[in-house]
Design a protein around this motif. Structure first.
Motif, mmCIF file in Angstrom:
data_model
loop_
_atom_site.group_PDB
_atom_site.id
_atom_site.type_symbol
_atom_site.label_atom_id
_atom_site.label_comp_id
_atom_site.label_asym_id
_atom_site.label_seq_id
_atom_site.Cartn_x
_atom_site.Cartn_y
_atom_site.Cartn_z
ATOM 1 N N ILE A 37 0.830 -1.210 0.000
ATOM 2 C CA ILE A 37 0.000 0.000 0.000
ATOM 3 C C ILE A 37 0.863 1.258 0.000
ATOM 4 C CG2 ILE A 37 -1.638 1.357 1.372
ATOM 5 C CD1 ILE A 37 -3.095 -1.233 2.030
ATOM 6 N N ASN A 38 1.915 1.264 0.786
ATOM 7 C CA ASN A 38 2.782 2.460 0.831
ATOM 8 C C ASN A 38 3.411 2.763 -0.524
ATOM 9 O OD1 ASN A 38 2.248 2.926 3.514
ATOM 10 N ND2 ASN A 38 4.077 1.881 4.249
ATOM 11 N N GLU A 39 3.760 1.730 -1.269
ATOM 12 C CA GLU A 39 4.323 1.938 -2.607
ATOM 13 C C GLU A 39 3.268 2.536 -3.541
ATOM 14 O OE1 GLU A 39 7.568 -1.661 -2.977
ATOM 15 O OE2 GLU A 39 5.457 -2.171 -3.271
ATOM 16 N N ILE A 40 2.055 2.037 -3.442
ATOM 17 C CA ILE A 40 0.965 2.531 -4.297
ATOM 18 C C ILE A 40 0.669 3.991 -3.985
ATOM 19 C CG2 ILE A 40 -1.459 2.231 -4.929
ATOM 20 C CD1 ILE A 40 -1.056 -0.788 -4.222
ATOM 21 N N ILE A 41 0.655 4.324 -2.697
ATOM 22 C CA ILE A 41 0.421 5.711 -2.282
ATOM 23 C C ILE A 41 1.492 6.620 -2.869
ATOM 24 C CG2 ILE A 41 0.436 7.266 -0.289
ATOM 25 C CD1 ILE A 41 -0.840 4.896 1.306
ATOM 26 N N GLU A 42 2.731 6.195 -2.766
ATOM 27 C CA GLU A 42 3.849 7.004 -3.267
ATOM 28 C C GLU A 42 3.776 7.192 -4.781
ATOM 29 O OE1 GLU A 42 8.705 6.717 -3.564
ATOM 30 O OE2 GLU A 42 7.700 5.614 -1.970
ATOM 31 N N ILE A 43 3.448 6.134 -5.495
ATOM 32 C CA ILE A 43 3.438 6.186 -6.964
ATOM 33 C C ILE A 43 2.229 6.948 -7.505
ATOM 34 C CG2 ILE A 43 3.216 4.768 -9.051
ATOM 35 C CD1 ILE A 43 4.964 2.667 -7.503
ATOM 36 N N THR A 44 1.042 6.686 -6.933
ATOM 37 C CA THR A 44 -0.185 7.271 -7.486
ATOM 38 C C THR A 44 -0.576 8.606 -6.875
ATOM 39 O OG1 THR A 44 -1.606 6.142 -5.880
ATOM 40 C CG2 THR A 44 -1.137 4.988 -7.966
ATOM 41 N N GLY A 45 -0.113 8.860 -5.641
ATOM 42 C CA GLY A 45 -0.522 10.086 -4.963
ATOM 43 C C GLY A 45 -1.887 9.965 -4.300
ATOM 44 N N LEU A 46 -2.466 8.766 -4.320
ATOM 45 C CA LEU A 46 -3.744 8.548 -3.648
ATOM 46 C C LEU A 46 -3.528 8.468 -2.138
ATOM 47 C CD1 LEU A 46 -5.246 5.770 -5.952
ATOM 48 C CD2 LEU A 46 -5.924 8.166 -5.877
ATOM 49 N N THR A 47 -4.607 8.659 -1.382
ATOM 50 C CA THR A 47 -4.522 8.508 0.065
ATOM 51 C C THR A 47 -4.615 7.030 0.429
ATOM 52 O OG1 THR A 47 -6.912 8.614 0.424
ATOM 53 C CG2 THR A 47 -5.705 10.725 0.409
ATOM 54 N N LYS A 48 -4.271 6.717 1.677
ATOM 55 C CA LYS A 48 -4.359 5.346 2.156
ATOM 56 C C LYS A 48 -5.806 4.838 2.049
ATOM 57 C CE LYS A 48 -3.143 2.358 5.995
ATOM 58 N NZ LYS A 48 -2.487 2.272 7.320
ATOM 59 N N GLU A 49 -6.745 5.689 2.380
ATOM 60 C CA GLU A 49 -8.161 5.329 2.313
ATOM 61 C C GLU A 49 -8.588 5.021 0.872
ATOM 62 O OE1 GLU A 49 -7.025 8.137 3.960
ATOM 63 O OE2 GLU A 49 -7.168 7.205 5.933
ATOM 64 N N GLU A 50 -8.134 5.846 -0.060
ATOM 65 C CA GLU A 50 -8.486 5.620 -1.467
ATOM 66 C C GLU A 50 -7.904 4.313 -1.983
ATOM 67 O OE1 GLU A 50 -8.894 10.096 -3.318
ATOM 68 O OE2 GLU A 50 -6.885 9.388 -2.800
ATOM 69 N N VAL A 51 -6.689 4.008 -1.570
ATOM 70 C CA VAL A 51 -6.075 2.734 -1.991
ATOM 71 C C VAL A 51 -6.803 1.573 -1.346
ATOM 72 C CG1 VAL A 51 -3.981 1.333 -1.939
ATOM 73 C CG2 VAL A 51 -3.823 3.785 -2.409
ATOM 74 N N SER A 52 -7.117 1.696 -0.058
ATOM 75 C CA SER A 52 -7.808 0.629 0.652
ATOM 76 C C SER A 52 -9.167 0.316 0.037
ATOM 77 C CB SER A 52 -7.976 0.989 2.128
ATOM 78 O OG SER A 52 -6.711 1.090 2.749
ATOM 79 N N GLU A 53 -9.841 1.338 -0.489
ATOM 80 C CA GLU A 53 -11.136 1.143 -1.140
ATOM 81 C C GLU A 53 -11.020 0.229 -2.358
ATOM 82 O OE1 GLU A 53 -12.565 5.004 -2.179
ATOM 83 O OE2 GLU A 53 -12.990 5.552 -0.094
ATOM 84 N N GLN A 54 -9.849 0.165 -2.958
ATOM 85 C CA GLN A 54 -9.653 -0.630 -4.171
ATOM 86 C C GLN A 54 -9.404 -2.109 -3.864
ATOM 87 O OE1 GLN A 54 -10.411 1.191 -6.836
ATOM 88 N NE2 GLN A 54 -10.539 2.796 -5.303
ATOM 89 N N GLU A 55 -9.221 -2.444 -2.601
ATOM 90 C CA GLU A 55 -8.917 -3.821 -2.223
ATOM 91 C C GLU A 55 -10.119 -4.759 -2.381
ATOM 92 O OE1 GLU A 55 -5.490 -4.213 0.914
ATOM 93 O OE2 GLU A 55 -7.037 -2.856 1.681
ATOM 94 N N SER A 56 -11.299 -4.221 -2.371
ATOM 95 C CA SER A 56 -12.489 -5.091 -2.446
ATOM 96 C C SER A 56 -12.810 -5.556 -3.838
ATOM 97 C CB SER A 56 -13.685 -4.368 -1.857
ATOM 98 O OG SER A 56 -13.813 -3.055 -2.333
#
Length: 56
Positions: A37-56
């Motif tokens: 998740i931390n890598e995705i946040i760094e690369i995309t600029g999304l928040t942790k919450e926005e990335v977590s929403e994509q897990e489902s």
């Protein structure tokens, strides 16, 4: 002239929304590939919450 500004404003919001949706789709694919998740946040600029929403 006001009409032109209004259209430009709508176009700008539409492009921004499209970019956000694209980032979220990339985040979903990255999660599926096993990125952290931390890598995705760094690369995309999304928040942790926005990335977590994509897990489902």
């Amino acid at each position: 002239m006001k009409k032109e500004k209004l259209v430009t404003s709508w176009e700008k919001r539409g492009k921004e929304k499209g970019r956000e949706e694209g980032k979220k789709e990339i985040a979903k694919q990255m999660l599926e590939k096993g990125y952290k998740i931390n890598e995705i946040i760094e690369i995309t600029g999304l928040t942790k919450e926005e990335v977590s929403e994509q897990e489902s």
